[in-house]
Design a protein around this motif. Structure first.
Motif, PDB file in Angstrom:
ATOM      1  N   VAL A 391       0.843  -1.198   0.000  1.00 17.73           N
ATOM      2  CA  VAL A 391       0.000   0.000   0.000  1.00 17.73           C
ATOM      3  C   VAL A 391       0.876   1.246   0.000  1.00 17.73           C
ATOM      4  N   ILE A 409      -1.262   5.352  -6.384  1.00 15.92           N
ATOM      5  CA  ILE A 409      -2.656   5.003  -6.127  1.00 15.92           C
ATOM      6  C   ILE A 409      -3.530   6.185  -6.525  1.00 15.92           C
ATOM      7  N   ILE A 422      -8.473   3.567   4.750  1.00 17.99           N
ATOM      8  CA  ILE A 422      -8.208   2.176   4.397  1.00 17.99           C
ATOM      9  C   ILE A 422      -9.032   1.220   5.251  1.00 17.99           C
ATOM     10  N   ASN A 425     -12.373   1.098   3.819  1.00 20.12           N
ATOM     11  CA  ASN A 425     -12.333   0.438   2.522  1.00 20.12           C
ATOM     12  C   ASN A 425     -12.314  -1.083   2.685  1.00 20.12           C
ATOM     13  N   ASN A 431     -12.914   0.363  -3.315  1.00 18.17           N
ATOM     14  CA  ASN A 431     -11.705   0.624  -4.089  1.00 18.17           C
ATOM     15  C   ASN A 431     -11.007   1.910  -3.649  1.00 18.17           C
ATOM     16  N   ASP A 432     -11.233   2.332  -2.412  1.00 18.89           N
ATOM     17  CA  ASP A 432     -10.638   3.571  -1.926  1.00 18.89           C
ATOM     18  C   ASP A 432      -9.443   3.253  -1.027  1.00 18.89           C
ATOM     19  N   ASN A 433      -8.272   3.170  -1.643  1.00 17.17           N
ATOM     20  CA  ASN A 433      -7.042   2.992  -0.873  1.00 17.17           C
ATOM     21  C   ASN A 433      -6.245   4.289  -0.816  1.00 17.17           C
ATOM     22  N   ASN A 438      -2.742   5.950   4.338  1.00 16.94           N
ATOM     23  CA  ASN A 438      -2.031   6.210   3.082  1.00 16.94           C
ATOM     24  C   ASN A 438      -2.190   7.689   2.772  1.00 16.94           C
TER      25      ASN A 438
END
Length: 514
Positions: A391, A409, A422, A425, A431-433, A438
């Motif tokens: 990540v 990302i 995260i 998610n 799909n939200d990284n 992060n």
């Protein structure tokens, strides 16, 4: 190395703060010395892929200073300190050392070559007592008694010995940039949003082929927290702070405060170490003062002439991840942490591997045996000191406290951002990284995320698949809190804070009068 356990601290801040004394939200007033010099007190640091339409190949870095500003705080308001050095640092190779530093220095001067605006009174021209003599609408408006400007220096390598070059205005090449006066009120500045927007500068960054943006000015504090309740040993019913339906049950305590923002938007390629460089960057902000500060017993007739600084720069503020120094570092080491660099974080490692916050939460909520016992807390070390493998962990990482962002990302549009970053998610299978830890976006509810993490919620999210790379540290026997860890919150919802759709993202500051 210290930051991990903070990441889970916003709510727990209440606990530690009860022993330390009253403080502000996020990283406001987090150490004994910094309370004496609020102009260099960093409150929050953000670093994220820009989600404004058409700007998604850029990274936004925001450092907020001067906490808990009351909008009516005249007549001098909150000009930045011309005797201070404000910096945003970027590590782009994982070695815990800055490779790129953006330095902000300020110059505040009175109009008329330092004499100030005067009015003819009884045959004499007498200086006015206010920073404005009439309505203000434009950059360098003639009605302003005080001119606030700044320079932006880009340093490559060590922040003190590296190669330094001034950023220039893309229109005209000037090396000084105008800062808007604070939001005095609607009579003085009827359209503050429009006035402030004129102070967003397009700049050329030395060594970068792509133009950047910079804005320095007052903004509404974007952080949300149930401050009084949290700091009073979490003075809220357990049934409230574990009920997801009540995440917005309480008002944002600091919703009526402003801060001063240093904001940059830089193309992601200019932050990496070349085309083949690591996609993961680390970032943090610091402020420094001169080692010697003499008070002038007979100050001259000028703006801020009572102090004569000298000597080397001394770092007095440091902030990467939120709330680290405020609620993770022990009281005896808070000033030491503010003066430290990421390369020396090994001296603080016990605060991360053996955090006191879970035990304090047990005491505050009168719920014994809920704290994780998976010592050393490697789940916190991984998440907040080294980054999560796959990540936001650099290829060759030295553990250190800072925000880490994977610039590869892609960003997520504001409406689709998960407020729990995260963690949210993972729970939602989305799909939200691109959210905390992060980097950090203004919408990320770091208080609630931190609560989840400090009580072992990331271990639960890790599950049997070892998705976050925590190995065997997260066994049920050592992490007694079940999936209810994901329900912990401070009853204030970060996601409802008013924000702008584009740079500088933080909302127009509250006016001194309406």
């Amino acid at each position: 190395m210290t930051k991990p356990s903070f990441a889970f601290t916003p709510l727990l801040a209440a606990l530690l703060m009860a022993a330390v004394g009253p403080v502000g939200a996020s990283s406001h007033r987090e150490a004994p010395f910094i309370t004496t010099v609020p102009k260099v007190d960093a409150t929050d640091f953000y670093m994220f892929r820009s989600y404004e339409a058409g700007r998604d190949d850029h990274v936004t870095l925001i450092a907020n200073y001067v906490p808990l500003q009351d909008a009516y705080g005249g007549p001098n308001y909150f000009a930045m300190d011309p005797n201070a050095l404000y910096e945003i640092h970027v590590d782009n190779n994982g070695d815990a050392k800055e490779d790129l530093t953006f330095q902000f220095r300020f110059t505040n001067t009175l109009a008329n070559a330092g004499a100030g605006v005067t009015l003819p009174i009884g045959g004499k021209n007498v200086a006015i007592p206010l920073i404005q003599a009439g309505q203000v609408a434009n950059v360098r408006d003639a009605s302003l008694n005080l001119s606030e400007k700044f320079t932006l220096t880009v340093v490559r390598g060590d922040r003190r010995t590296g190669t330094a070059s001034l950023a220039t205005n893309a229109s005209g090449g000037a090396t000084q940039f105008d800062k808007p006066v604070d939001n005095i009120g609607v009579k003085t500045i009827p359209d503050y949003a429009g006035y402030a927007a004129k102070h967003i500068h397009t700049v050329n960054i030395p060594g970068c082929a792509m133009p950047a943006k910079v804005f320095v000015g007052q903004r509404q504090d974007p952080f949300a927290v149930n401050l009084g309740t949290i700091f009073d040993l979490v003075n809220a019913p357990v049934g409230v702070i574990t009920n997801p339906e009540l995440i917005n049950a309480a008002p944002n305590t600091i919703g009526d405060k402003n801060v001063t923002t240093l904001a940059l938007e830089v193309h992601k390629s200019c932050l990496k170490a070349g085309e083949t460089g690591d996609d993961v960057i680390g970032g943090w902000t610091t402020a420094s003062l001169r080692q010697a500060r003499l008070l002038n017993p007979r100050p001259a007739s000028a703006h801020q002439a009572s102090e004569k600084p000298g000597g080397a720069w001394v770092q007095v503020s440091r902030l990467g991840m939120p709330l680290v120094n405020e609620v993770v570092i022990g009281l005896k080491d808070k000033d030491k942490f503010n003066a430290s660099a990421p390369t020396g974080d090994g001296q603080f490692i016990d605060y991360v591997t053996n955090p006191t916050l879970p035990a304090l939460l047990e005491i505050a909520l009168a719920l014994p045996n809920i704290a994780p016992t998976n010592f050393p807390r490697n789940d916190l070390v991984t998440t907040f000191l080294t980054g999560i493998a796959g990540v936001n962990q650099p290829r060759n990482v030295v553990g250190a406290e800072m925000l880490r962002l994977n610039t590869a990302i892609p960003p997520v549009a504001f409406a689709q951002q998960n407020r729990l970053g995260i963690v949210g998610n993972i729970l939602a299978g989305g799909n939200d990284n691109a959210g905390y830890p992060n980097g950090r976006r203004p919408k990320d509810d770091v208080v609630d995320i931190s609560l989840v993490a400090v009580m072992g919620g990331l271990c639960v999210a890790n599950g049997t698949t070892n998705a976050l790379g925590f190995g065997t540290d997260c066994t049920p026997a050592k992490v007694p809190l079940s999936s209810t860890a994901f329900s912990l919150h401070d009853a204030v919802d970060q996601a409802v804070v008013t924000l702008l759709p584009g740079f500088p993202y933080l909302n127009t500051p509250l006016p001194g009068s309406k």
